[in-house]
Write an enzyme that holds these catalytic residues in place. Structure first.
Site, short mmCIF file in Angstrom:
data_model
loop_
_atom_site.label_atom_id
_atom_site.label_comp_id
_atom_site.label_asym_id
_atom_site.label_seq_id
_atom_site.Cartn_x
_atom_site.Cartn_y
_atom_site.Cartn_z
N ASP A 108 0.84 -1.19 0.00
CA ASP A 108 0.00 0.00 0.00
C ASP A 108 0.88 1.25 0.00
OD1 ASP A 108 -2.39 1.37 0.00
OD2 ASP A 108 -2.77 1.12 2.14
N GLU A 114 2.41 4.73 -4.34
CA GLU A 114 2.36 5.57 -5.55
C GLU A 114 3.72 6.21 -5.88
OE1 GLU A 114 -1.35 4.49 -4.16
OE2 GLU A 114 0.07 5.70 -3.03
N ASP A 144 -9.23 3.50 -2.28
CA ASP A 144 -10.08 3.94 -1.17
C ASP A 144 -11.42 4.49 -1.68
OD1 ASP A 144 -8.01 3.19 0.44
OD2 ASP A 144 -7.27 5.22 0.78
#
Length: 827
Positions: free
Chosen positions: A418, A421, A496
């Site tokens: 997670d 990015e 999300d």
């Protein structure tokens, strides 16, 4: 993403996108065309280089129907590198060359590339001379400094799909999109960009498809008729114009070629296709045990429970919180005895703490990102101030993988990557400084070039490290951020999302877009990560989840409990049966995922992907095919008791009633809260099983081959041990199942099994639906089978039985690797 950061984070992401666009958006007068043709010469048997006034173009045939285009406004091409491309050794293609006064033609047996000379413009034609796509005559390829762009003609009846993870409408027409991996919680239908970058798209027109993969990792953008109705374009802020053209014919052929180029998903562990339960956060240990106990006590199947960031000591990865998880190995072992696997979150940020083992070893091995000055780059995420591994460096990937030993030794079975990015708090760009250095195959390039590949390279390091530590077991890795080809290392989810009906519909559209772009192992946060779903919304989302390859529920901290039993008795029963349906279909789901692994064809297929000749499906993103044989029409709106849908051509069976429908038309069916509208193609033979609490339970139970009669039909069934890599050495079980029907007779043939895997089951059960009367005779390999009671057939006694009420004929026979033929006659 934590709640107090949500809205501030969204604001800052918008600032980043706007800033990048502003910094690089050129004035029209600054664009320079590639100019007129000057000369050309061969680079190899299958490749030619063209020199123009303002640059050069290299055209290379990788296959008869695959061409690579490289163009630059510089004197020489950049080093030829790609983190996406996996297949580099292609068979040479015989390319015919014909020079005419105004153009040069490069011809293979399937494709013609026409190079117009003044100025250089490219056209792609099929072998009959029909134009597939062509450069816009007024623009073509142009540059403004480092930024390059391609403009192509846009026919009014051409549709565009793909580009991976994009919110909003499934068809990309009349919209523009960017590629810049961004952590954007609670995104909306118009939010762009999002977490993943897959710069691959299709053009589909009159049933014919082609594909374009723009392999450029800088901030890139795609525009499909928004700027001008008669053209589309794509380009990037840096790097080369570097794209692959896939002539294809049908979308499946295009995607098969694309995934041949960038690689395909490895076969996942079978348990990862079971139901997965996640929350931020299940803590302490007693709460994890309570969740597991509830699943088993309530007879709701589940294979995996997740631990979010609170399992760690101060959010330091590769640690366990000693207060809340004092004996992680014992916990995981206890849960494993009851069929549960533990998946843990692993973020890239390494807390800058001189007493922390991961930071110490990372500094020692020099694996972290640095500024151009050589100073260590530090950014704030959950642990506080952190260093970030340079995953573009093989040493850093090896170091990262070795650190998983503490988790592997504890028995952790899956790894959730997670914040990759990468996301960074409290800076305007919300990511690593754009000038930070990455190794990048020794080229030492800035973050602005490597940003979109950071998440993918992190998953590569995770996958390879876990496989090295546990070589006999397939790794399960889940990621939020990735790039084209990232499915070689991980599954993905849509980030999300929000507990709303709009997001339920968007979950389907996004999963279809991601699947069609090459990533077959995808899902969404069932129920919505942020917010509070109603019982009805949760039930309908779970129903969609049955046929998303990743079936995972997730919820944010301080939200209501969203486990399947938390919405009242009625919805608990509905959700129980929904998840059981997933497990009943697992043999078919697994067989379908095997095909995705081998051929690149995704499990979830938009109807336009499966039936591109049917114009009704051009913008249909509310129904889909799962594999070749099952049509899914989830209920995506509140209060619905019926579902209208469009059936493709051919005959179809309602899975619940076995009612036969002729296709090519719209119909309406009952859709009460406990029913997911499902249809099975006539001629299909669907491998199914009785539900179970977890994937590995009751391995000796029979598989049911559910037969949907037609004049003819062929299906496949695949099985293996579900966990090891022995299938790569031929240890699998695969057989073709065929049916042919004539008036009064049905013949079913099971081919000789391929592979050396021997299933533990002893019996095969055939279930032939839509049988109006009891047969006169049932024969197996010329041997007449005796009629038996239904309960005896279900108890694996050899013979046949007819269920008059359900109109289903059941046939039970001993499992065999030999060819088996069943003849059923009514006259």
């Amino acid at each position: 993403m934590r709640l107090h950061h949500f809205f501030e984070h969204v604001r800052r992401i918008l600032i980043v996108a706007t800033s990048l666009a502003a910094c690089y958006a050129p004035l029209i007068a600054q664009w320079k065309s590639i100019g007129a043709f000057s000369s050309f010469s061969p680079v190899s048997k299958s490749s030619y280089e063209f020199v123009a006034a303002q640059g050069k173009v290299q055209i290379s045939f990788l296959a008869e129907d695959v061409v690579r285009i490289r163009a630059t406004n510089r004197s020489a091409f950049l080093p030829d590198q790609s983190v996406a491309v996996a297949q580099r050794d292609w068979m040479p293609v015989d390319v015919g060359v014909r020079e005419l006064p105004a153009e040069i033609r490069l011809t293979s047996r399937q494709l013609v590339v026409v190079v117009k000379k003044n100025p250089i413009r490219l056209s792609f034609l099929d072998f009959l001379g029909n134009t597939i796509t062509e450069d816009d005559s007024s623009k073509g390829m142009m540059w403004d400094g480092d930024e390059g762009r391609v403009w192509k003609m846009k026919p009014p009846d051409e549709y565009y799909y793909g580009l991976g993870e994009k919110a909003g409408r499934f068809a990309r027409n009349d919209k523009s999109y960017s590629m810049w991996n961004s952590d954007v919680p609670a995104y909306g239908a118009d939010t762009d960009p999002l977490y993943q970058s897959i710069p691959f798209f299709y053009g589909v027109r009159k049933g014919r498809a082609y594909g374009v993969f723009f392999d450029n990792t800088f901030w890139s953008s795609f525009e499909f008729g928004k700027e001008a109705r008669d053209r589309y374009s794509f380009g990037a802020l840096g790097g080369e114009i570097n794209y692959y053209f896939f002539a294809g014919s049908k979308p499946q052929q295009v995607l098969s070629r694309f995934t041949e180029l960038v690689g395909r998903m490895p076969l996942p562990p079978k348990w990862s296709l079971g139901y997965q339960q996640c929350r931020w956060s299940y803590t302490p240990e007693s709460r994890v045990r309570e969740i597991a106990k509830n699943f088993r006590d309530r007879n709701i199947p589940c294979d995996a429970i997740y631990l979010d960031i609170d399992y760690m000591e101060g959010y330091r990865i590769f640690t366990f919180n000693q207060k809340n998880f004092p004996q992680p190995k014992q916990l995981i072992s206890d849960l494993a005895r009851n069929g549960f696997k533990i998946v843990v979150i692993v973020d890239p940020g390494i807390k800058a703490d001189s007493t922390y083992h991961a930071f110490q070893s990372g500094i020692k091995q020099n694996v972290f990102l640095t500024h151009p000055s050589g100073k260590l780059y530090l950014g704030k995420v959950w642990p506080g101030v952190c260093a970030f591994p340079d995953f573009s460096h093989p040493t850093a990937r090896t170091w990262w993988g070795e650190n998983f030993k503490v988790l592997i030794d504890a028995g952790v079975r899956g790894f959730w990557n997670d914040m990759n990015e990468p996301s960074v708090f409290d800076v305007p760009t919300k990511t690593v400084d754009l000038d930070v250095k990455h190794y990048d195959d020794g080229n030492w390039t800035p973050h602005v070039k490597n940003h979109n590949t950071y998440g993918m390279l992190m998953t590569q390091a995770t996958y390879e490290g876990v496989r090295k530590l546990r070589p006999d077991e397939r790794p399960f890795v889940l990621t939020r951020a990735s790039y084209a080809g990232g499915w070689k290392y991980s599954s993905a989810w849509t980030g999300d999302n929000v507990s709303s009906w709009d997001h339920l519909a968007m979950a389907l559209s996004m999963c279809l877009g991601i699947s069609m772009s090459g990533q077959p192992f995808v899902g969404s946060d069932i129920g919505g990560f942020i917010g509070t779903p109603s019982g009805e919304l949760m039930a309908r989302w779970l129903q969609l989840g049955v046929f998303t390859p990743l079936m995972r529920a997730h919820s944010v901290i301080n939200s209501i409990n969203k486990e399947p039993w938390e919405f009242g008795t009625e919805f608990e029963q509905i959700n129980r049966e929904t998840i059981r349906l997933r497990y009943r279909f697992l043999p078919y789901i697994y067989t379908t995922m095997v095909r995705a692994s081998q051929k690149g064809v995704p499990a979830m297929q938009p109807l336009v992907f499966a039936y591109p000749d049917d114009a009704r499906f051009a913008e249909n993103d509310t129904e889909f095919m799962f594999g070749d044989d099952v049509l899914v029409a989830p209920v995506l709106w509140p209060g619905m008791k019926e579902r209208a849908l469009q059936l493709p051509q051919g005959a179809w069976y309602d899975f619940w009633t076995n009612t036969r429908y002729e296709g090519g038309r719209s119909i309406k069916v009952d859709a009460p809260p406990d029913r997911l509208p499902l249809f099975v193609r006539a001629g299909a033979i669907i491998p199914m099983q009785a539900s179970k609490n977890f994937v590995g339970e009751f391995p000796s139970r029979p598989v049911t081959l559910q037969v949907y009669p037609s004049t003819e039909g062929t299906s496949q069934f695949y099985d293996d041990d579900g966990i090891s890599f022995q299938y790569e050495k031929g240890k699998y079980f695969k057989r073709k199942v065929e049916q042919t029907a004539t008036p009064g007779r049905l013949s079913i043939k099971l081919s000789e099994a391929e592979g050396t895997y021997v299933p533990l089951r002893k019996t095969v059960l055939l279930a032939v639906v839509d049988v109006n009367s009891e047969p006169k005779q049932v024969r197996w390999n010329s041997q007449s089978l005796s009629r038996a009671k239904l309960n005896d057939v279900f108890a694996e006694q050899q013979g046949w039985a007819f269920d008059f009420e359900k109109k289903i004929l059941f046939i039970s026979i001993a499992e065999s690797r030999e060819t088996s033929t069943y003849e059923i006659t009514w006259k």
